[in-house]
Write an enzyme that holds these catalytic residues in place. Structure first.
Site, PDB file in Angstrom:
ATOM      1  N   TRP B 325      -3.732  -0.468  -9.416  1.00  0.00           N
ATOM      2  CA  TRP B 325      -4.053  -0.613  -7.906  1.00  0.00           C
ATOM      3  C   TRP B 325      -3.622   0.935  -7.453  1.00  0.00           C
ATOM      4  O   TRP B 325      -4.388   1.285  -6.541  1.00  0.00           O
ATOM      5  CB  TRP B 325      -3.019  -1.674  -7.300  1.00  0.00           C
ATOM      6  CG  TRP B 325      -3.096  -1.571  -5.862  1.00  0.00           C
ATOM      7  CD1 TRP B 325      -3.994  -2.208  -5.059  1.00  0.00           C
ATOM      8  CD2 TRP B 325      -2.205  -0.843  -4.932  1.00  0.00           C
ATOM      9  NE1 TRP B 325      -3.674  -2.037  -3.552  1.00  0.00           N
ATOM     10  CE2 TRP B 325      -2.604  -1.180  -3.800  1.00  0.00           C
ATOM     11  CE3 TRP B 325      -1.280   0.155  -4.967  1.00  0.00           C
ATOM     12  CZ2 TRP B 325      -1.944  -0.390  -2.523  1.00  0.00           C
ATOM     13  CZ3 TRP B 325      -0.667   0.713  -4.075  1.00  0.00           C
ATOM     14  CH2 TRP B 325      -1.103   0.500  -2.841  1.00  0.00           C
ATOM     15  N   HIS B 326      -2.757   1.434  -8.010  1.00  0.00           N
ATOM     16  CA  HIS B 326      -2.322   2.610  -7.587  1.00  0.00           C
ATOM     17  C   HIS B 326      -3.569   4.067  -7.936  1.00  0.00           C
ATOM     18  O   HIS B 326      -3.159   4.919  -7.290  1.00  0.00           O
ATOM     19  CB  HIS B 326      -0.829   3.146  -8.281  1.00  0.00           C
ATOM     20  CG  HIS B 326       0.211   2.506  -7.619  1.00  0.00           C
ATOM     21  ND1 HIS B 326       0.687   1.214  -7.997  1.00  0.00           N
ATOM     22  CD2 HIS B 326       1.103   2.813  -6.534  1.00  0.00           C
ATOM     23  CE1 HIS B 326       1.877   0.571  -7.284  1.00  0.00           C
ATOM     24  NE2 HIS B 326       1.964   1.649  -6.453  1.00  0.00           N
ATOM     25  N   GLY B 327      -4.293   3.656  -8.952  1.00  0.00           N
ATOM     26  CA  GLY B 327      -5.094   4.878  -9.415  1.00  0.00           C
ATOM     27  C   GLY B 327      -5.942   4.349 -10.530  1.00  0.00           C
ATOM     28  O   GLY B 327      -5.675   3.827 -11.203  1.00  0.00           O
TER      29      GLY B 327
END
Lengths: 346, 471
Positions: B325-327
């Site tokens: 989700w972060h990257g």
């Protein structure tokens, strides 16, 4: 806790602190001025998109910024040139940007500082990236960034303590810059860069003028010379004459084809820089070859008596008054040669 | 628009002035908030507001149908529509190039010659935040845990509310939509406290993250060579502090701004570096994301209801998704995997050993947790595995002759600042800013507040983007 009372005390304390801070820096000789940053460059670049075939764009390195005075040019011709030169950078990416991303078909004056013009076309190399990143910023900037900059101008013109130049001068007075002046014993093997003091002022038209202190204070001028020597002492790759010239000539053909005109100019240098340029990038091997291949009007300062004999206090740039005189003479030559438009009545 | 920008200050003054003027009815005030929220977003890249609109419309329609539809197949269909649209946007804009790169790599690995040009995709700011928020709304209506919003205006404002639009907190429908039903006005005390929180958030971002820590982290993570032990640790700790101050700063600003308008947003950070253990850490770090993942991924995967093995699998899957989700990079997946591993190990350990936390061992356990968390930040910050490998090796003293890239001042600055950060977080485990501020004299509180304002102004940040905007 009484929040209303707290807020009142906070407002008073904050205003007092900022007031004292401003007065302190003014007492140290600082005054409100603009920063040379990507925002100001982009604001100036926007003018190219609205420019006519009579307009003039100035590109190059810091010598174009210092030596060609925008107000003087406007005074003589009635046309305010668009100053897009960048310190420490090659003009090639800017020329490429104008050719590829605008329909401008007026005149572009290209300053040729040999060590930068013929340096590289490698995108990550500093002389390229310093210029190319600004052209990219112009394309990518958001409306919010434009609005931020518009709002920052009156503040920059009001408060001396606002100094946030991209060059990160030693005498900037933002928090980061102030912390950098704290000296502790050295730990790394990195050579210490000598203090690089801001030695010029820039206005909203990106007209740059050398601080008079460089002329009157030898020690100050020497501090700038020390920085130039430091920069030149760092290992640098050899010039890429073929690559840079091929890149420029390709764009030049395209620009000429749509009716644009280009004028090459080599501006004065002296002492250390003059010797370095004469020996490392000899005129006959670089400038003369470029002029021949480009087949455009070209002006080498020492070929013209009126453009020669100027003093460059820190080896590379003209003082403010000299820059005005140099511009006057240079513009006169261009007018005599019918290369630029004069909208002023005789 | 960035909170740490002049245009936002002007924007906020205009919004607050309109909001508190008696010119507008409550509905018109909500319309004004919605319109200004679109302006807030659109000043970055106007066409991308369309994605926001599409996401809003699809979830509004889907949730309304879910609320009245009884046929399970049709209900599943409406839910699928919402998921496909939201995850489709996320997949295309955020993971498009990542998927393409990995597909190309896979093809080449199995001997199929395939080359693809990377797609020129702009990542819409905050897309991960607002898609998760709208998905939670539809999922809650699907699960009959929430009712659809009363009006489209309330729902659109819930999706777009500018204080938390681009970097959270990720707010559930029940936490925010219902606040729009009745006229809201902050009391004078709330307004001033909101202003204080806004200042505190800006101070964290502009002064602590950008001016004091980011350069050190950039220098260390920019090195291609093996580093000296102290440099590697200083770089990692600098990033550890930077990411906290950057993200918690944004959340604090968001909560403060919402409070100035009379709305309450949930906490997103509760002194995470004072956490004792990793379960505790995730109850304190990016709380609204961890609870989202818990409620919409971990529990549907079985949670702790289907035995220990399934629980560990669910935990690992949840953390891997959290990482992604972060990257869109494998380094983020490894970051998530490490956290999953830590959580599984902690749970296994706690089953065997019962450690009672006291005030004496607490700080040691918190320090141990913080130290292990720092190893995960290496993967979060490093753009390549080679950089992460060098950093980890250097932090483990495997390169005694590693190069020195930081001066003594940088080391002192980072160790003192992050040391204070850790001690503050440990002390604040059972306190709040409000409690502390109420325990000090008025003049001291005002002095600290004024110092923060002064430092924000002299820092003169260059309007650097918040790190979490890219997520």
């Amino acid at each position: 806790m009484n929040l209303k009372k707290s807020l009142l005390i906070t407002i008073i304390l904050s205003l007092a602190a900022i007031g004292v801070w401003e007065v302190y820096w003014r007492s140290k000789g600082y005054f409100p001025d603009l920063d040379d940053d990507k925002f100001l460059w982009a604001r100036t670049r926007a003018k190219v998109d609205k420019a006519s075939s009579n307009d003039v764009v100035l590109i190059g390195s810091s010598r174009v910024l210092f030596d060609i005075q925008v107000p003087q040019w406007e005074k003589q011709t009635g046309i305010k040139p668009i100053q897009l030169a960048n310190a420490g950078a090659t003009p090639l990416p800017i020329f490429h940007d104008i050719v590829e991303n605008s329909t401008f078909n007026g005149t572009i004056v290209v300053g040729v500082t040999p060590g930068l013009f013929f340096s590289t076309t490698f995108p990550q190399a500093p002389p390229w990236d310093r210029a190319a990143s600004r052209a990219k910023f112009y394309e990518d900037q958001t409306y919010a960034q434009q609005l931020n900059y518009a709002l920052s101008i009156p503040l920059q013109k009001t408060f001396a303590f606002i100094s946030n130049d991209e060059e990160e001068w030693y005498d900037d007075i933002n928090l980061k810059a102030l912390l950098k002046t704290i000296q502790l014993p050295k730990r790394t093997a990195k050579p210490d860069m000598p203090p690089f003091y801001r030695f010029q002022d820039i206005d909203i038209d990106r007209n740059v003028r050398m601080k008079q202190k460089v002329v009157t204070d030898t020690a100050f001028a020497n501090s700038v010379k020390t920085v130039w020597k430091f920069f030149m002492s760092v290992h640098r790759p050899p010039p890429d004459k073929e690559g840079t010239m091929a890149f420029f000539l390709k764009d030049l053909e395209k620009f000429k084809a749509r009716g644009g005109k280009v004028i090459l100019v080599r501006l004065p240098s002296s002492g250390f820089f003059h010797d370095l340029e004469t020996n490392g990038l000899p005129r006959k091997d670089f400038w003369d070859v470029l002029v021949k291949k480009a087949n455009v009007p070209a002006y080498y300062y020492s070929d013209y008596e009126k453009l020669s004999g100027f003093d460059t206090p820190e080896w590379s740039h003209l003082s403010g008054p000299d820059a005005t005189l140099f511009t006057e003479r240079f513009v006169n030559i261009l007018l005599e040669d019918n290369l630029i438009t004069n909208t002023k009545p005789n | 628009m960035l909170f740490n920008s002049l245009s936002f200050i002007v924007f906020l003054v205009v919004v607050v002035a309109l909001y508190y003027s008696n010119l507008l009815s409550w509905n018109n005030r909500k319309r004004m908030l919605l319109f200004t929220s679109y302006v807030f977003y659109g000043l970055w890249n106007p066409p991308l507001v369309i994605i926001l609109w599409l996401s809003t419309i699809v979830d509004w329609v889907a949730a309304n149908n879910l609320a009245v539809e009884e046929n399970q197949r049709k209900r599943n269909g409406w839910l699928a529509l919402s998921m496909v649209v939201n995850l489709g946007f996320l997949g295309f804009f955020k993971y498009g190039n990542f998927l393409l790169e990995n597909f190309t790599y896979l093809m080449n690995t199995i001997g199929v010659e395939y080359q693809a040009q990377p797609m020129d995709i702009i990542l819409p700011m905050g897309i991960s935040f607002y898609t998760f928020q709208t998905m939670s709304y539809t999922l809650d209506v699907y699960n009959r845990k929430a009712k659809p919003a009363n009006t489209f205006l309330d729902f659109a404002l819930y999706v777009t509310f500018f204080p938390q639009l681009v970097a959270g907190p990720i707010v559930r429908a029940g936490e925010l939509i219902e606040q729009f039903y009745q006229e809201k006005k902050a009391t004078v005390e709330q307004f001033i406290w909101g202003l204080f929180l806004f200042t505190l958030g800006l101070f964290q971002k502009v002064v602590l993250a950008d001016s004091l820590l980011s350069d050190t982290a950039d220098t260390v993570f920019g090195s291609k060579e093996a580093l000296n032990f102290w440099d590697a640790w200083a770089g990692t700790l600098a990033f550890s502090g930077q990411i906290f101050f950057d993200f918690a700063g944004y959340s604090t600003c968001a909560i403060g701004i919402a409070m100035m308008l009379g709305f309450v947003l949930p906490h997103n950070f509760l002194y995470p570096y004072g956490a004792i253990g990793f379960t505790d850490f995730w109850r304190r770090w990016h709380i609204t994301l961890s609870t989202w993942l818990r409620d919409y991924l971990y529990i549907p995967l079985g949670g702790n209801r289907l035995g220990m093995t399934r629980m560990y699998v669910a935990l690992m899957v949840t953390m891997l998704v959290g990482g992604l989700w972060h990257g869109a990079a494998w380094t983020f997946v490894v970051w998530g995997a490490l956290h999953g591993f830590y959580l599984v190990m902690e749970k296994l350990f706690r089953r065997k050993v019962n450690i009672k936390t006291t005030q004496w061992n607490g700080i040691f356990l918190a320090f141990l947790t913080f130290t292990l968390i720092n190893f995960t930040w290496v993967f979060f910050r490093a753009r390549e595995f080679s950089t992460a490998q060098i950093m980890i090796e250097s932090m483990l003293f495997l390169h005694p002759n590693g190069i020195l890239v930081l001066e003594y001042f940088d080391l002192l600055k980072v160790f003192i600042l992050v040391g204070l950060l850790f001690l503050t977080h440990f002390y604040m485990r059972h306190h709040t800013v409000k409690m502390v501020s109420e325990s000090v004299p008025n003049w001291l509180f005002s002095f600290v507040w004024a110092v923060m304002i002064f430092l924000i102004i002299i820092a003169q940040g260059s309007g650097e983007q918040f790190i979490y905007f890219q997520f």
